[in-house]
Scaffold this motif. Structure first.
Motif, PDB file in Angstrom:
ATOM      1  N   VAL A 104      21.287  13.129 -47.654  1.00 22.68           N
ATOM      2  CA  VAL A 104      19.999  13.614 -47.132  1.00 22.68           C
ATOM      3  C   VAL A 104      18.850  12.778 -47.697  1.00 22.68           C
ATOM      4  O   VAL A 104      17.771  12.708 -47.102  1.00 22.68           O
ATOM      5  CB  VAL A 104      19.819  15.124 -47.441  1.00 22.68           C
ATOM      6  CG1 VAL A 104      19.558  15.369 -48.908  1.00 22.68           C
ATOM      7  CG2 VAL A 104      18.709  15.722 -46.597  1.00 22.68           C
ATOM      8  N   TYR A 105      19.090  12.097 -48.826  1.00 22.37           N
ATOM      9  CA  TYR A 105      18.033  11.266 -49.398  1.00 22.37           C
ATOM     10  C   TYR A 105      17.537  10.228 -48.392  1.00 22.37           C
ATOM     11  O   TYR A 105      16.373   9.860 -48.375  1.00 22.37           O
ATOM     12  CB  TYR A 105      18.507  10.577 -50.688  1.00 22.37           C
ATOM     13  CG  TYR A 105      19.273   9.286 -50.487  1.00 22.37           C
ATOM     14  CD1 TYR A 105      18.609   8.065 -50.360  1.00 22.37           C
ATOM     15  CD2 TYR A 105      20.660   9.277 -50.412  1.00 22.37           C
ATOM     16  CE1 TYR A 105      19.313   6.876 -50.162  1.00 22.37           C
ATOM     17  CE2 TYR A 105      21.371   8.110 -50.215  1.00 22.37           C
ATOM     18  CZ  TYR A 105      20.699   6.908 -50.089  1.00 22.37           C
ATOM     19  OH  TYR A 105      21.386   5.745 -49.887  1.00 22.37           O
ATOM     20  N   GLU A 106      18.467   9.780 -47.548  1.00 15.51           N
ATOM     21  CA  GLU A 106      18.090   8.762 -46.565  1.00 15.51           C
ATOM     22  C   GLU A 106      17.141   9.313 -45.518  1.00 15.51           C
ATOM     23  O   GLU A 106      16.221   8.638 -45.083  1.00 15.51           O
ATOM     24  CB  GLU A 106      19.349   8.268 -45.842  1.00 15.51           C
ATOM     25  CG  GLU A 106      20.039   7.151 -46.546  1.00 15.51           C
ATOM     26  CD  GLU A 106      20.890   6.373 -45.575  1.00 15.51           C
ATOM     27  OE1 GLU A 106      20.439   5.301 -45.148  1.00 15.51           O
ATOM     28  OE2 GLU A 106      21.990   6.842 -45.234  1.00 15.51           O
ATOM     29  N   LEU A 107      17.407  10.555 -45.096  1.00 16.34           N
ATOM     30  CA  LEU A 107      16.534  11.176 -44.102  1.00 16.34           C
ATOM     31  C   LEU A 107      15.142  11.377 -44.677  1.00 16.34           C
ATOM     32  O   LEU A 107      14.136  11.167 -44.019  1.00 16.34           O
ATOM     33  CB  LEU A 107      17.108  12.531 -43.667  1.00 16.34           C
ATOM     34  CG  LEU A 107      18.409  12.495 -42.872  1.00 16.34           C
ATOM     35  CD1 LEU A 107      18.968  13.902 -42.719  1.00 16.34           C
ATOM     36  CD2 LEU A 107      18.170  11.877 -41.510  1.00 16.34           C
ATOM     37  N   LEU A 108      15.116  11.806 -45.952  1.00 17.33           N
ATOM     38  CA  LEU A 108      13.830  12.143 -46.567  1.00 17.33           C
ATOM     39  C   LEU A 108      13.011  10.898 -46.913  1.00 17.33           C
ATOM     40  O   LEU A 108      11.787  10.964 -46.964  1.00 17.33           O
ATOM     41  CB  LEU A 108      14.054  12.983 -47.827  1.00 17.33           C
ATOM     42  CG  LEU A 108      14.698  14.347 -47.595  1.00 17.33           C
ATOM     43  CD1 LEU A 108      14.979  15.034 -48.927  1.00 17.33           C
ATOM     44  CD2 LEU A 108      13.814  15.226 -46.729  1.00 17.33           C
ATOM     45  N   SER A 109      13.694   9.783 -47.162  1.00 13.27           N
ATOM     46  CA  SER A 109      12.952   8.593 -47.582  1.00 13.27           C
ATOM     47  C   SER A 109      12.707   7.620 -46.429  1.00 13.27           C
ATOM     48  O   SER A 109      12.121   6.564 -46.630  1.00 13.27           O
ATOM     49  CB  SER A 109      13.684   7.884 -48.733  1.00 13.27           C
ATOM     50  OG  SER A 109      14.953   7.462 -48.310  1.00 13.27           O
ATOM     51  N   ALA A 110      13.142   7.992 -45.237  1.00 16.40           N
ATOM     52  CA  ALA A 110      12.913   7.116 -44.080  1.00 16.40           C
ATOM     53  C   ALA A 110      11.580   7.469 -43.415  1.00 16.40           C
ATOM     54  O   ALA A 110      11.102   8.591 -43.541  1.00 16.40           O
ATOM     55  CB  ALA A 110      14.058   7.272 -43.076  1.00 16.40           C
ATOM     56  N   PRO A 111      10.988   6.499 -42.712  1.00 14.20           N
ATOM     57  CA  PRO A 111       9.720   6.777 -42.017  1.00 14.20           C
ATOM     58  C   PRO A 111       9.971   7.572 -40.740  1.00 14.20           C
ATOM     59  O   PRO A 111       9.766   7.084 -39.639  1.00 14.20           O
ATOM     60  CB  PRO A 111       9.177   5.379 -41.711  1.00 14.20           C
ATOM     61  CG  PRO A 111      10.371   4.500 -41.653  1.00 14.20           C
ATOM     62  CD  PRO A 111      11.399   5.094 -42.563  1.00 14.20           C
ATOM     63  N   ILE A 112      10.419   8.797 -40.913  1.00 13.05           N
ATOM     64  CA  ILE A 112      10.798   9.611 -39.757  1.00 13.05           C
ATOM     65  C   ILE A 112      10.248  11.015 -39.983  1.00 13.05           C
ATOM     66  O   ILE A 112      10.307  11.533 -41.099  1.00 13.05           O
ATOM     67  CB  ILE A 112      12.344   9.578 -39.573  1.00 13.05           C
ATOM     68  CG1 ILE A 112      12.759  10.267 -38.291  1.00 13.05           C
ATOM     69  CG2 ILE A 112      13.068  10.174 -40.772  1.00 13.05           C
ATOM     70  CD1 ILE A 112      14.204   9.991 -37.913  1.00 13.05           C
ATOM     71  N   SER A 113       9.690  11.591 -38.926  1.00 17.21           N
ATOM     72  CA  SER A 113       9.045  12.898 -39.070  1.00 17.21           C
ATOM     73  C   SER A 113      10.060  14.024 -38.891  1.00 17.21           C
ATOM     74  O   SER A 113      11.177  13.811 -38.419  1.00 17.21           O
ATOM     75  CB  SER A 113       7.945  13.055 -38.026  1.00 17.21           C
ATOM     76  OG  SER A 113       8.533  13.169 -36.747  1.00 17.21           O
ATOM     77  N   ALA A 114       9.623  15.232 -39.259  1.00 19.79           N
ATOM     78  CA  ALA A 114      10.474  16.415 -39.100  1.00 19.79           C
ATOM     79  C   ALA A 114      10.892  16.555 -37.644  1.00 19.79           C
ATOM     80  O   ALA A 114      12.061  16.806 -37.338  1.00 19.79           O
ATOM     81  CB  ALA A 114       9.726  17.657 -39.565  1.00 19.79           C
ATOM     82  N   LEU A 115       9.928  16.362 -36.746  1.00 16.88           N
ATOM     83  CA  LEU A 115      10.218  16.531 -35.323  1.00 16.88           C
ATOM     84  C   LEU A 115      11.322  15.574 -34.873  1.00 16.88           C
ATOM     85  O   LEU A 115      12.229  15.948 -34.129  1.00 16.88           O
ATOM     86  CB  LEU A 115       8.937  16.283 -34.518  1.00 16.88           C
ATOM     87  CG  LEU A 115       9.106  16.396 -33.003  1.00 16.88           C
ATOM     88  CD1 LEU A 115       9.438  17.832 -32.611  1.00 16.88           C
ATOM     89  CD2 LEU A 115       7.845  15.929 -32.284  1.00 16.88           C
ATOM     90  N   GLU A 116      11.256  14.330 -35.361  1.00 22.87           N
ATOM     91  CA  GLU A 116      12.254  13.344 -34.955  1.00 22.87           C
ATOM     92  C   GLU A 116      13.629  13.670 -35.542  1.00 22.87           C
ATOM     93  O   GLU A 116      14.659  13.515 -34.871  1.00 22.87           O
ATOM     94  CB  GLU A 116      11.798  11.945 -35.386  1.00 22.87           C
ATOM     95  CG  GLU A 116      10.616  11.451 -34.562  1.00 22.87           C
ATOM     96  CD  GLU A 116       9.627  10.612 -35.349  1.00 22.87           C
ATOM     97  OE1 GLU A 116       8.583  10.264 -34.783  1.00 22.87           O
ATOM     98  OE2 GLU A 116       9.879  10.318 -36.538  1.00 22.87           O
ATOM     99  N   ILE A 117      13.643  14.131 -36.786  1.00 22.43           N
ATOM    100  CA  ILE A 117      14.914  14.518 -37.401  1.00 22.43           C
ATOM    101  C   ILE A 117      15.540  15.674 -36.625  1.00 22.43           C
ATOM    102  O   ILE A 117      16.720  15.652 -36.259  1.00 22.43           O
ATOM    103  CB  ILE A 117      14.711  14.928 -38.879  1.00 22.43           C
ATOM    104  CG1 ILE A 117      14.285  13.713 -39.709  1.00 22.43           C
ATOM    105  CG2 ILE A 117      15.986  15.541 -39.456  1.00 22.43           C
ATOM    106  CD1 ILE A 117      13.973  14.026 -41.161  1.00 22.43           C
ATOM    107  N   VAL A 118      14.704  16.690 -36.342  1.00 22.97           N
ATOM    108  CA  VAL A 118      15.195  17.861 -35.623  1.00 22.97           C
ATOM    109  C   VAL A 118      15.690  17.463 -34.231  1.00 22.97           C
ATOM    110  O   VAL A 118      16.738  17.909 -33.774  1.00 22.97           O
ATOM    111  CB  VAL A 118      14.084  18.932 -35.519  1.00 22.97           C
ATOM    112  CG1 VAL A 118      14.484  20.032 -34.557  1.00 22.97           C
ATOM    113  CG2 VAL A 118      13.793  19.508 -36.896  1.00 22.97           C
ATOM    114  N   THR A 119      14.942  16.582 -33.563  1.00 19.83           N
ATOM    115  CA  THR A 119      15.349  16.145 -32.228  1.00 19.83           C
ATOM    116  C   THR A 119      16.746  15.522 -32.270  1.00 19.83           C
ATOM    117  O   THR A 119      17.592  15.810 -31.423  1.00 19.83           O
ATOM    118  CB  THR A 119      14.341  15.111 -31.670  1.00 19.83           C
ATOM    119  OG1 THR A 119      13.043  15.696 -31.700  1.00 19.83           O
ATOM    120  CG2 THR A 119      14.682  14.725 -30.252  1.00 19.83           C
ATOM    121  N   GLY A 120      16.987  14.703 -33.273  1.00 18.66           N
ATOM    122  CA  GLY A 120      18.288  14.057 -33.397  1.00 18.66           C
ATOM    123  C   GLY A 120      19.418  15.060 -33.601  1.00 18.66           C
ATOM    124  O   GLY A 120      20.398  15.070 -32.856  1.00 18.66           O
TER     125      GLY A 120
END
Ligand SMILES: Nc1ncnc2c1ncn2[C@@H]1O[C@H](COP(=O)(O)OP(=O)(O)O)[C@@H](O)[C@H]1O
Ligand SMILES: [Mg+2]
Lengths: 253, 317
Positions: free
Chosen positions: A89-105
């Motif tokens: 999960v560290y990768e998700l949190l440290s990437a330039p990606i918003s909550a909305l984009e993570i949730v969409t995926g």
């Protein structure tokens, strides 16, 4: 916007499904098919028809909904729980990606999988029981909305869960009972008046009723209320996820 | 090798101001940390376990919410402009965190995709080759050795070609060969103008690798210094005197703090602080003369950062 990031998550999640094809596709299709065989074809032939629909056909929308609810919740929950569990999960949190984009995926992938399963199960059902679909577009809309909303709900469970037990407890103790009592196997009009009222507090009733309406044109509750209920639940889940990311709940320290 | 200490945030690629962190349980892991990192330097954050190194990196990278303070990366705030700041940062976390069932090349492609960058097979191949992973690109992670898994984590962190790379205890539990390989990669990155921030509690590592060292202790940066300056300024030195005739024991007249006799009696060792006003060398030499001990040769040795560090940590409490 980093939609490529969202697409990357989506593809990785779909690939995970592909790796576990037996467990993630075959198992739900087989178990739902068993319901059709036992309740639809075998017992159903001795049951009275409900609202003028043969029992076997009557239970199909409810069973499809039940499977979709369960699968959406557990797939999306595992999807986000797994990175928390193995630390990636560290990768998700440290990437330039918003909550909305993570949730969409994640939610997009879980919902897609549910829709594929839904199509498979309905195709299978057609072999066992006579079925008609009066409002195919409404049916598709219900399928998509339910898949997305309950994937979102599963995503929340996955973030909340600290261990595998918690991960399983919500689907087992909440989703399954609500679906069983949500009119998958009966019309709520057969219940005594008191229990009919109680049932109206079960959100799944509105889903199954609306979904069944798209098949046979008959429903326990008004179709407009069904749509409003699912839209309301969707909005609620979206709000919770937004808050979770905003505060870093169980994701950040 | 020398880098100027950045005077203000304008020159710094990373600027940390007054960052504190109190965890939910009430434990304060960072106490108002200020730190500026210059472009292209290799900075070692040196401190014992629990000093707050991982917490500080976590805040910069987005894994930990700071309780107060601000961080700027290339002049952008890490919260308001998180897309800009994170795009330029690569993180290799302390813990081994990988999905065992993914293939090496897929894992690296995934990281690159998360950062929103289009596929670039040539660049990814170069990264994998640099880390000696190219032959393993089609293996699942679970088939790799521990050292290889660590290298995959570095490859993932480099997948989007970041300008700042964080290596959190890169050599913990890593064999000598891998360590050498890792330093080669770091050196190559430095040559390409990248900034590298590593944490360690192995002092030699900071000494060997870093241009500057920041010593962190109980959530406070107690010292930031160029490695060479630190060594010169803070270092204790050891003076070794080779004697013409062996001594049986240390004569009473000579006895001072820091002076000891070698086992064979042919040498005297004297530890002294280069910083102090009176090192004691002059007195020692005249005392030797008075006692009739003749010196054949002498040499001085700089003490290692490790010894400096023990001094600092031990002395400050
Ligand atoms: N999630 C957490 N909750 C509470 N305390 C924590 C948490 N993470 C770290 N700590 C504490 O904060 C301190 C600093 O930890 P850390 O930043 O990991 O230190 P280092 O990396 O220098 O070893 C330690 O005392 C640790 O126990
Ligand atoms: Mg640490």
């Amino acid at each position: 916007m980093n939609w490529r990031g969202a697409l990357t998550i989506y593809k990785a999640e779909m690939a995970r499904t592909g790796r576990t094809l037996m467990q993630s596709v075959l198992a739900p299709v087989i178990s739902t098919s068993l319901y059709f065989v036992v309740f639809g074809a075998a017992i159903g032939s001795r049951m009275e028809s409900i609202d003028g629909i043969g029992y076997g056909a009557f239970i199909v929308p409810g069973l499809v909904m039940m499977m979709i609810l369960m699968q959406s919740v557990s797939n999306a929950a595992i999807g986000i729980y797994f990175p928390k569990f193995n630390g990636t999960v560290y990768e998700l949190l440290s990437a330039p990606i918003s909550a909305l984009e993570i949730v969409t995926g994640f939610v997009g992938a879980a919902a897609t999988k549910s829709l594929i399963l839904g199509a498979l199960v309905m195709t299978t059902a057609a072999f066992f029981v006579p079925m008609e679909i009066q409002h195919p577009l409404a049916m598709l809309a219900f399928l998509i909305m339910t898949s997305v909303t309950f994937s979102l709900f599963g995503f929340i469970i996955g973030i909340w869960a600290d261990n595998f037990e918690q991960l399983n407890i919500v689907p087992m103790l909440i989703v399954t009972p609500l679906t069983f009592l949500g009119g998958s196997f009966y019309s709520i009009s057969v219940l005594p008046p008191f229990w009919q009222t109680v049932t109206l507090f079960n959100p799944v009733v509105y889903l199954i009723s609306g979904f069944r309406w798209s098949f046979y044109g008959v429903s326990d509750v008004d179709i407009g209320i069904s749509l409003a209920a699912i839209a309301g639940f969707f909005a609620l889940c979206l709000f919770i996820v937004w808050r979770m990311f905003k505060t870093g709940y169980r994701l950040k320290t | 090798m020398t880098h100027e200490t950045p005077s203000g945030s304008a020159a710094a690629v990373l600027s940390i101001k007054g960052v504190s962190k109190t965890y939910a349980g009430g434990f304060t892991a960072l106490k108002s940390v200020d730190l500026d990192i210059a472009k292209g330097e290799i900075f070692a954050l040196l401190g014992p376990n629990g000093a707050g190194k991982t917490t500080l990196i976590g805040i910069i990278c987005g894994l930990v919410n700071a309780s107060s303070g601000s961080v700027e990366v290339f002049g952008h705030d890490i919260k308001g402009d998180f897309r800009l700041t994170r795009a330029r940062i690569g993180l290799v976390p302390q813990e081994m965190s990988i999905d065992m069932f993914t293939k090496v090349k897929d894992a690296v492609a995934y990281s690159r995709g998360l950062f929103g960058k289009p596929a670039d097979p040539a660049y990814v191949e170069q990264v994998l080759r640099d880390l000696s992973l190219w032959d393993k690109r089609n293996e699942q992670m679970r088939a790799l050795s521990g050292g290889m898994k660590r290298r995959v984590m570095i490859a993932k962190a480099l997948s989007h070609d970041p300008d700042i790379l964080f290596l959190d205890e890169p050599t913990a539990g890593v064999d000598v060969e891998l360590r050498q390989g890792m330093w080669q990669v770091v050196e190559k990155l430095r040559q390409r103008g990248k900034t590298i921030i590593l944490t360690t509690h192995y002092i030699q590592e900071a000494e060997e690798m870093a241009d500057r060292v920041g010593v962190i202790r109980q959530g406070e940066i107690v010292l930031v210094e160029e490695t060479a300056t630190l060594m010169a300024k803070m270092g204790r030195k050891k003076l070794t005197l080779q004697l013409a005739e062996p001594l049986q024991a240390l004569p009473e007249a000579l006895a001072v703090d820091g002076l000891s006799l070698a086992e064979d009696g042919y040498a005297l060792h004297f530890d002294y602080d280069t910083q102090s006003d009176r090192t004691g060398i002059t007195t020692l030499l005249s005392n030797l003369n008075a006692a009739g001990v003749s010196v054949r040769d002498l040499e001085t040795q700089q003490s290692s950062l490790e010894e400096i560090f023990v001094d600092l940590v031990g002395g400050a409490s």
